[in-house]
Design an enzyme around this catalytic site. Structure first.
Site, mmCIF file in Angstrom:
data_model
loop_
_atom_site.group_PDB
_atom_site.id
_atom_site.type_symbol
_atom_site.label_atom_id
_atom_site.label_comp_id
_atom_site.label_asym_id
_atom_site.label_seq_id
_atom_site.Cartn_x
_atom_site.Cartn_y
_atom_site.Cartn_z
ATOM 1 N N ASN A 97 0.805 -1.221 0.000
ATOM 2 C CA ASN A 97 0.000 0.000 0.000
ATOM 3 C C ASN A 97 0.838 1.271 0.000
ATOM 4 O OD1 ASN A 97 -2.235 -1.561 -0.194
ATOM 5 N ND2 ASN A 97 -2.938 -1.263 1.916
ATOM 6 N N ARG A 124 -8.223 -0.848 -7.860
ATOM 7 C CA ARG A 124 -8.864 0.358 -7.393
ATOM 8 C C ARG A 124 -7.884 1.476 -7.037
ATOM 9 N NH1 ARG A 124 -11.045 2.859 -3.725
ATOM 10 N NH2 ARG A 124 -13.156 3.575 -4.123
ATOM 11 N N ASP A 170 -16.066 -3.221 -4.959
ATOM 12 C CA ASP A 170 -15.376 -4.496 -5.129
ATOM 13 C C ASP A 170 -15.858 -5.452 -4.051
ATOM 14 O OD1 ASP A 170 -14.053 -3.743 -2.855
ATOM 15 O OD2 ASP A 170 -12.184 -3.266 -3.858
ATOM 16 N N ASP A 201 -7.602 -4.831 7.314
ATOM 17 C CA ASP A 201 -6.967 -5.824 6.442
ATOM 18 C C ASP A 201 -6.509 -7.066 7.208
ATOM 19 O OD1 ASP A 201 -7.381 -4.264 4.254
ATOM 20 O OD2 ASP A 201 -5.329 -3.547 4.057
HETATM 21 C C1 UD1 Z 1 -6.813 1.582 1.824
HETATM 22 C C2 UD1 Z 1 -6.040 0.304 1.610
HETATM 23 C C3 UD1 Z 1 -6.841 -0.918 2.060
HETATM 24 C C4 UD1 Z 1 -7.286 -0.715 3.502
HETATM 25 C C5 UD1 Z 1 -7.989 0.619 3.679
HETATM 26 C C6 UD1 Z 1 -8.337 0.928 5.120
HETATM 27 C C7 UD1 Z 1 -4.683 0.745 -0.333
HETATM 28 C C8 UD1 Z 1 -4.383 0.441 -1.759
HETATM 29 N N1 UD1 Z 1 -5.743 0.145 0.189
HETATM 30 O O1 UD1 Z 1 -7.975 1.529 0.994
HETATM 31 O O2 UD1 Z 1 -6.009 -2.065 1.970
HETATM 32 O O3 UD1 Z 1 -8.189 -1.745 3.840
HETATM 33 O O4 UD1 Z 1 -7.155 1.689 3.199
HETATM 34 O O5 UD1 Z 1 -7.213 0.870 5.920
HETATM 35 O O6 UD1 Z 1 -3.954 1.468 0.329
HETATM 36 N N2 UD1 Z 1 -14.858 6.083 1.883
HETATM 37 C C9 UD1 Z 1 -15.905 6.906 1.516
HETATM 38 N N3 UD1 Z 1 -15.662 7.917 0.627
HETATM 39 C C10 UD1 Z 1 -14.421 8.141 0.112
HETATM 40 C C11 UD1 Z 1 -13.352 7.314 0.504
HETATM 41 C C12 UD1 Z 1 -13.591 6.273 1.395
HETATM 42 O O7 UD1 Z 1 -17.034 6.720 1.961
HETATM 43 O O8 UD1 Z 1 -14.257 9.077 -0.681
HETATM 44 C C13 UD1 Z 1 -15.104 4.967 2.816
HETATM 45 C C14 UD1 Z 1 -14.879 3.599 2.162
HETATM 46 O O9 UD1 Z 1 -16.027 3.181 1.459
HETATM 47 C C15 UD1 Z 1 -14.566 2.732 3.352
HETATM 48 C C16 UD1 Z 1 -13.830 3.696 4.292
HETATM 49 O O10 UD1 Z 1 -14.150 5.007 3.857
HETATM 50 O O11 UD1 Z 1 -15.756 2.299 3.964
HETATM 51 C C17 UD1 Z 1 -12.320 3.509 4.316
HETATM 52 O O12 UD1 Z 1 -11.801 3.669 3.019
HETATM 53 P P1 UD1 Z 1 -10.334 4.220 2.748
HETATM 54 O O13 UD1 Z 1 -9.650 4.508 4.062
HETATM 55 O O14 UD1 Z 1 -10.422 5.301 1.757
HETATM 56 O O15 UD1 Z 1 -9.624 2.945 2.102
HETATM 57 P P2 UD1 Z 1 -8.823 2.856 0.741
HETATM 58 O O16 UD1 Z 1 -7.902 4.025 0.627
HETATM 59 O O17 UD1 Z 1 -9.754 2.575 -0.373
#
Ligand code: UD1
Length: 417
Positions: free
Chosen positions: A23, A92, A116, A304
């Protein structure tokens, strides 16, 4: 289709070397788009997601060369603004090019990533933050397109400390005019790694590792080299696997401070944990004690590592409750685990896990990277043969998974089905 075939039960024993963090690597690769010169990344894991991100960068006009564990990225040529659907849909994290492209080109067109296997994954927080800095977005035909003049530094309060949104906004802020403040920012170690690289390349980021990040915009970044931090999720997976198999494993080249809560929970479950400089030894000699667990943004328990922890607790003496607060659909693999003899009932975002003495090997399907790895851990604990189908998911995130597990005494092979 690829399938992991495991003959269990096994007691994992020995040393395992932890790879560079997936990540971190993916975001550092996206950040390299902001550098009009060469970026050298060391300790890059050989996993499919890194290859996919390299394809995204090449498509955008960068050159990417791999030399063993190093990646050399050169974005000094002319870049194009479009990350197409066929690449974004495979991974993603491609959405992380949005902030860098807007900052460097003032124009970005990126396919909407969609949901996903672990849930709906909107990007509203990313977009709102970038809009506040002056970007204008339209979403049409499955693409989000952003346009801006030079972005302006602003104060942004994130409604949730999203990892991806924090990274996109902070990368954009690095080349914006003036000071940006990101409040309620995510504090994951991978963000700290990204900030260390950017500061090394000439950015001025403060408050790293705290919920308030300040960024003083600069006009341009310069070439830099960076060695990627160890992968705390890979390390945590092996630590949990060691405890689940009642084994004795030493993680080498890891960062124990990034794993504090998972290690505490393993101690609560009855494991003996010895922390050293860049290493952790985890030993277990009995069935785990039950415990309750809640996933939260860092420094909380990482979502994770929830799936492998579920496998561990499925063999505890008594019942445990696991609450998933980060991703809504992260319990989808529970049905697969129940096929291996686990007793898990899901109610909303809680899972009630009634421990059983022994899992039994079965054919199961891997829905995503982490659940897939967890099913392999289940196979190591289970009696008899387990086949984990859709193994390609696991190869997205775990370098040399078969070799590392074999080195710890597992009977595991990767086959074609
Ligand atoms: C990253 C990690 C993933 C990890 C996650 C949480 C990478 C490539 N992936 O994913 O392995 O599980 O952090 O530690 O680094 N959300 C919204 N709106 C947004 C953005 C996020 O509602 O604009 C929500 C998501 O749906 C989810 C939550 O916030 O429920 C956490 O998401 P986020 O922290 O953004 O995870 P990722 O960056 O996608």
């Amino acid at each position: 289709m690829k399938v992991f075939v495991i003959q269990g039960p096994t007691r994992l024993e020995g040393e395992v070397r932890i790879s560079g963090a997936k990540n971190s690597t993916l975001k550092l690769m996206a950040a390299a788009l902001m550098v009009p010169g060469e970026v050298v990344l060391e300790r890059v894991p050989q996993i499919t997601d890194v290859e996919l991100m390299a394809d995204v960068l090449r498509r955008l006009g960068a050159t990417v060369q791999r030399e063993n564990g190093r990646l050399v990225i050169d974005s000094s040529g002319e870049l194009c603004e479009e990350a197409p659907y066929e690449l974004v849909t495979k991974m993603r994290a491609s959405i992380q090019v949005l902030g860098p492209l807007l900052a460097r080109l003032g124009h970005a067109r990126v396919a909407m990533p969609g949901g996903d296997a672990i849930g709906s994954r909107p990007i509203d927080i990313h977009l709102r933050g970038l809009e506040r800095m002056g970007a204008k977005f339209t979403t049409e035909h499955g693409y989000v397109e952003g346009l801006c003049d030079r972005l302006q530094g602003v104060n942004t309060l994130l409604e949730f400390p999203s990892v991806g949104a924090t990274e996109n906004i902070l990368m954009a802020a690095v080349l914006a005019e003036g000071r940006s403040v990101i409040e309620n920012a995510a504090r994951e170690p991978e963000i700290q790694d990204l900030c260390a690289f950017l500061n090394n390349a000439g950015a001025r980021i403060g408050g790293v590792g705290t919920p308030t990040i300040t960024v003083d915009g600069v006009d341009q970044l310069h070439s830099a080299e960076h060695s990627i931090d160890p992968d705390r999720i890979e390390a945590g997976t092996y630590a949990i696997a060691a405890v689940a198999t009642q084994g004795d494993v030493t993680l080498v080249d890891c960062e124990p401070s990034h794993l504090e809560l998972p290690l505490m929970k393993l101690e609560d479950a009855g494991a003996e944990v010895t922390r050293g400089e860049g290493r952790v030894r985890v030993r277990m000699d009995r069935r785990p004690t039950t415990l309750d667990l809640v996933t939260l943004p860092f420094p909380g328990f990482p979502t994770d590592l929830q799936p492998p922890m579920m496998v561990l607790l499925s063999q505890a003496r008594g019942s445990s409750i696991l609450t998933e607060n980060v991703f809504e659909s992260r319990f989808l693999f529970v049905d697969e685990l129940n096929r291996m003899g686990a007793h898990i009932r899901v109610e909303g975002h809680h899972a009630v896990i009634r421990g059983v003495e022994q899992l039994s090997g079965a054919p199961v399907r891997s829905p995503d990277i982490r659940a897939g790895a967890a099913l392999v851990v289940g196979g190591l604990c289970a009696d008899g043969r387990t086949e984990v189908y859709d193994a390609g998911h696991i190869e997205r995130g775990y370098e040399q998974f078969v070799d590392k597990l074999t080195g710890l005494g597992a009977e595991i092979s990767l086959e074609s089905a």
